[in-house]
Write a protein that holds these residues in place. Structure first.
Motif, PDB file in Angstrom:
ATOM      1  N   TYR A  78       0.809  -1.283  -0.001  1.00 47.75           N
ATOM      2  CA  TYR A  78      -0.008   0.037   0.030  1.00 47.75           C
ATOM      3  C   TYR A  78       0.807   1.290   0.121  1.00 47.75           C
ATOM      4  CZ  TYR A  78       0.878   0.789   4.848  1.00 47.75           C
ATOM      5  OH  TYR A  78       1.604   0.670   6.162  1.00 47.75           O
ATOM      6  N   ILE A  79       2.123   0.956   0.593  1.00 48.76           N
ATOM      7  CA  ILE A  79       2.895   2.300   0.660  1.00 48.76           C
ATOM      8  C   ILE A  79       3.395   2.676  -0.972  1.00 48.76           C
ATOM      9  CG2 ILE A  79       5.129   3.341   1.373  1.00 48.76           C
ATOM     10  CD1 ILE A  79       4.708   1.567   3.727  1.00 48.76           C
ATOM     11  N   ILE A  80       3.630   1.648  -1.648  1.00 49.80           N
ATOM     12  CA  ILE A  80       4.147   1.882  -2.898  1.00 49.80           C
ATOM     13  C   ILE A  80       2.893   2.207  -3.725  1.00 49.80           C
ATOM     14  CG2 ILE A  80       5.330   0.856  -4.839  1.00 49.80           C
ATOM     15  CD1 ILE A  80       7.064   0.643  -2.488  1.00 49.80           C
ATOM     16  N   GLU A  81       1.892   1.706  -3.632  1.00 47.31           N
ATOM     17  CA  GLU A  81       0.634   2.176  -4.476  1.00 47.31           C
ATOM     18  C   GLU A  81       0.247   3.618  -3.971  1.00 47.31           C
ATOM     19  OE1 GLU A  81      -1.881  -1.100  -3.024  1.00 47.31           O
ATOM     20  OE2 GLU A  81      -1.305  -2.401  -4.695  1.00 47.31           O
ATOM     21  N   LYS A  82       0.399   4.089  -2.904  1.00 45.59           N
ATOM     22  CA  LYS A  82       0.013   5.441  -2.466  1.00 45.59           C
ATOM     23  C   LYS A  82       1.043   6.384  -3.015  1.00 45.59           C
ATOM     24  CE  LYS A  82      -1.748   8.486   1.202  1.00 45.59           C
ATOM     25  NZ  LYS A  82      -2.044   8.219   2.687  1.00 45.59           N
ATOM     26  N   TYR A  83       2.455   5.876  -2.749  1.00 46.03           N
ATOM     27  CA  TYR A  83       3.609   7.277  -2.923  1.00 46.03           C
ATOM     28  C   TYR A  83       4.607   6.848  -4.211  1.00 46.03           C
ATOM     29  CZ  TYR A  83       2.140   8.563   1.680  1.00 46.03           C
ATOM     30  OH  TYR A  83       1.451   9.003   2.738  1.00 46.03           O
ATOM     31  N   SER A  84       3.991   5.682  -4.936  1.00 44.36           N
ATOM     32  CA  SER A  84       5.026   5.160  -6.020  1.00 44.36           C
ATOM     33  C   SER A  84       6.261   4.635  -5.601  1.00 44.36           C
ATOM     34  CB  SER A  84       4.933   6.251  -7.142  1.00 44.36           C
ATOM     35  OG  SER A  84       5.452   5.723  -8.061  1.00 44.36           O
ATOM     36  N   LEU A  86       8.629   7.108  -4.211  1.00 48.61           N
ATOM     37  CA  LEU A  86       8.970   7.527  -2.885  1.00 48.61           C
ATOM     38  C   LEU A  86       8.629   6.617  -1.991  1.00 48.61           C
ATOM     39  CD1 LEU A  86      10.004   9.918  -1.483  1.00 48.61           C
ATOM     40  CD2 LEU A  86       7.596  10.751  -1.724  1.00 48.61           C
ATOM     41  N   GLY A  87       7.475   5.663  -2.112  1.00 46.68           N
ATOM     42  CA  GLY A  87       7.218   4.442  -1.179  1.00 46.68           C
ATOM     43  C   GLY A  87       8.270   3.792  -0.711  1.00 46.68           C
ATOM     44  N   LEU A  88       9.287   3.349  -1.828  1.00 47.67           N
ATOM     45  CA  LEU A  88      10.517   2.660  -1.696  1.00 47.67           C
ATOM     46  C   LEU A  88      11.424   3.314  -0.644  1.00 47.67           C
ATOM     47  CD1 LEU A  88      11.149   1.333  -5.208  1.00 47.67           C
ATOM     48  CD2 LEU A  88      10.294  -0.104  -3.148  1.00 47.67           C
ATOM     49  N   PHE A  89      11.452   4.606  -0.875  1.00 42.43           N
ATOM     50  CA  PHE A  89      12.424   5.557  -0.037  1.00 42.43           C
ATOM     51  C   PHE A  89      11.946   5.507   1.125  1.00 42.43           C
ATOM     52  CE2 PHE A  89      13.079   9.294   2.179  1.00 42.43           C
ATOM     53  CZ  PHE A  89      14.406   9.521   1.973  1.00 42.43           C
ATOM     54  N   ILE A  90      10.433   5.591   1.446  1.00 43.57           N
ATOM     55  CA  ILE A  90      10.010   5.538   2.767  1.00 43.57           C
ATOM     56  C   ILE A  90      10.262   4.171   3.404  1.00 43.57           C
ATOM     57  CG2 ILE A  90       7.816   5.531   3.991  1.00 43.57           C
ATOM     58  CD1 ILE A  90       6.700   7.691   1.791  1.00 43.57           C
ATOM     59  N   LEU A  91      10.014   2.975   2.768  1.00 47.26           N
ATOM     60  CA  LEU A  91      10.233   1.755   3.418  1.00 47.26           C
ATOM     61  C   LEU A  91      11.599   1.666   3.993  1.00 47.26           C
ATOM     62  CD1 LEU A  91       8.376  -0.701   1.019  1.00 47.26           C
ATOM     63  CD2 LEU A  91       7.876  -0.462   3.473  1.00 47.26           C
ATOM     64  N   VAL A  92      12.667   2.259   3.166  1.00 52.90           N
ATOM     65  CA  VAL A  92      13.993   1.935   3.647  1.00 52.90           C
ATOM     66  C   VAL A  92      14.230   3.000   4.649  1.00 52.90           C
ATOM     67  CG1 VAL A  92      16.354   2.129   2.887  1.00 52.90           C
ATOM     68  CG2 VAL A  92      14.573   1.031   1.187  1.00 52.90           C
ATOM     69  N   VAL A 101      15.787  -2.777   3.000  1.00 50.40           N
ATOM     70  CA  VAL A 101      16.154  -2.926   1.446  1.00 50.40           C
ATOM     71  C   VAL A 101      15.488  -4.133   1.095  1.00 50.40           C
ATOM     72  CG1 VAL A 101      18.302  -3.382   0.033  1.00 50.40           C
ATOM     73  CG2 VAL A 101      18.299  -1.646   1.768  1.00 50.40           C
ATOM     74  N   TYR A 102      15.589  -5.249   2.142  1.00 49.85           N
ATOM     75  CA  TYR A 102      15.075  -6.476   1.576  1.00 49.85           C
ATOM     76  C   TYR A 102      13.478  -6.257   1.128  1.00 49.85           C
ATOM     77  CZ  TYR A 102      18.982  -9.414   3.024  1.00 49.85           C
ATOM     78  OH  TYR A 102      20.048 -10.028   2.816  1.00 49.85           O
ATOM     79  N   THR A 103      12.587  -5.630   2.122  1.00 47.76           N
ATOM     80  CA  THR A 103      11.520  -5.326   1.583  1.00 47.76           C
ATOM     81  C   THR A 103      11.079  -4.671   0.561  1.00 47.76           C
ATOM     82  OG1 THR A 103      10.707  -5.649   4.281  1.00 47.76           O
ATOM     83  CG2 THR A 103       9.214  -4.616   2.991  1.00 47.76           C
ATOM     84  N   ALA A 104      11.940  -3.637   0.443  1.00 55.15           N
ATOM     85  CA  ALA A 104      11.869  -2.757  -0.672  1.00 55.15           C
ATOM     86  C   ALA A 104      12.119  -3.733  -2.183  1.00 55.15           C
ATOM     87  CB  ALA A 104      12.438  -1.561  -0.535  1.00 55.15           C
ATOM     88  N   LEU A 110       8.149  -7.987  -7.086  1.00 59.08           N
ATOM     89  CA  LEU A 110       6.706  -8.568  -7.125  1.00 59.08           C
ATOM     90  C   LEU A 110       5.868  -7.672  -7.773  1.00 59.08           C
ATOM     91  CD1 LEU A 110       5.829  -9.561  -3.172  1.00 59.08           C
ATOM     92  CD2 LEU A 110       6.048 -10.930  -5.161  1.00 59.08           C
ATOM     93  N   LEU A 111       5.999  -6.206  -7.545  1.00 63.35           N
ATOM     94  CA  LEU A 111       5.170  -5.419  -8.240  1.00 63.35           C
ATOM     95  C   LEU A 111       5.673  -4.795  -9.827  1.00 63.35           C
ATOM     96  CD1 LEU A 111       4.253  -2.937  -5.355  1.00 63.35           C
ATOM     97  CD2 LEU A 111       2.996  -4.692  -6.178  1.00 63.35           C
ATOM     98  N   LYS A 112       6.745  -5.691 -10.215  1.00 63.57           N
ATOM     99  CA  LYS A 112       7.547  -5.522 -11.494  1.00 63.57           C
ATOM    100  C   LYS A 112       7.847  -3.932 -11.734  1.00 63.57           C
ATOM    101  CE  LYS A 112       5.259  -9.438 -13.541  1.00 63.57           C
ATOM    102  NZ  LYS A 112       5.794 -10.227 -12.596  1.00 63.57           N
ATOM    103  N   LEU A 113       8.374  -3.307 -10.679  1.00 60.54           N
ATOM    104  CA  LEU A 113       8.759  -1.887 -10.911  1.00 60.54           C
ATOM    105  C   LEU A 113      10.029  -1.821 -11.513  1.00 60.54           C
ATOM    106  CD1 LEU A 113       8.078  -0.909  -7.047  1.00 60.54           C
ATOM    107  CD2 LEU A 113       6.573  -0.320  -9.084  1.00 60.54           C
TER     108      LEU A 113
END
Length: 142
Positions: A78-84, A86-92, A101-104, A110-113
């Motif tokens: 949901y963080i990626i879906e909401k913030y694109s 930038l959500g990866l940045f937030i997760l890390v 880093v593992y989760t991101a 998974l999301l084929k980013l």
């Protein structure tokens, strides 16, 4: 030397190694080295998921573990879906359990980013949180 290796492991990663480095009176150079080692997790995870994971999925025990990891990591999507990206940045950047880093990296897969964009945002998150942690802990130590 052990603290460098710890930055490559889930649950430790670099942001949990930094207090150890501060206690050992290590400097900014060591923080940057540990940060880059932590960033190396991204290509390792992506290559593993692309090349090795399909072979391991044939194993029942591994496939059950894989399913649990995917379900857990997917709960952060949901963080990626909401913030694109930038959500990866937030997760890390957030020093909380289940982020890093593992989760991101797994979410990127998974999301084929776009992997180039992903590594930029993940790297920025790692470097920002590690530098903030370093300077904050150095300030407290004085």
């Amino acid at each position: 030397m052990l603290e460098y290796l710890l930055s490559l492991f889930p649950f430790y990663e670099s942001r949990y190694v930094i207090p150890i480095l501060i206690l050992k009176n290590r400097g900014l150079f060591d923080i940057i080295v540990v940060s880059f080692l932590n960033i190396l997790v991204f290509p390792i995870v992506i290559i593993f998921l692309d090349k090795v994971n399909p072979l391991f999925l044939k194993n029942h025990i591994y496939s059950k573990l894989y399913e649990k990891v995917v379900n857990y990591v997917s709960s952060k999507r949901y963080i990626i879906e909401k913030y694109s990206y930038l959500g990866l940045f937030i997760l890390v950047f957030l020093p909380l359990p289940g982020t890093g880093v593992y989760t991101a990296s797994i979410l990127t897969w998974l999301l084929k980013l776009n992997r180039k964009k992903s590594i930029i945002f993940i790297s920025a998150g790692v470097l920002c949180i590690n530098l903030i942690l370093y300077f904050f802990l150095e300030f407290l130590a004085r």
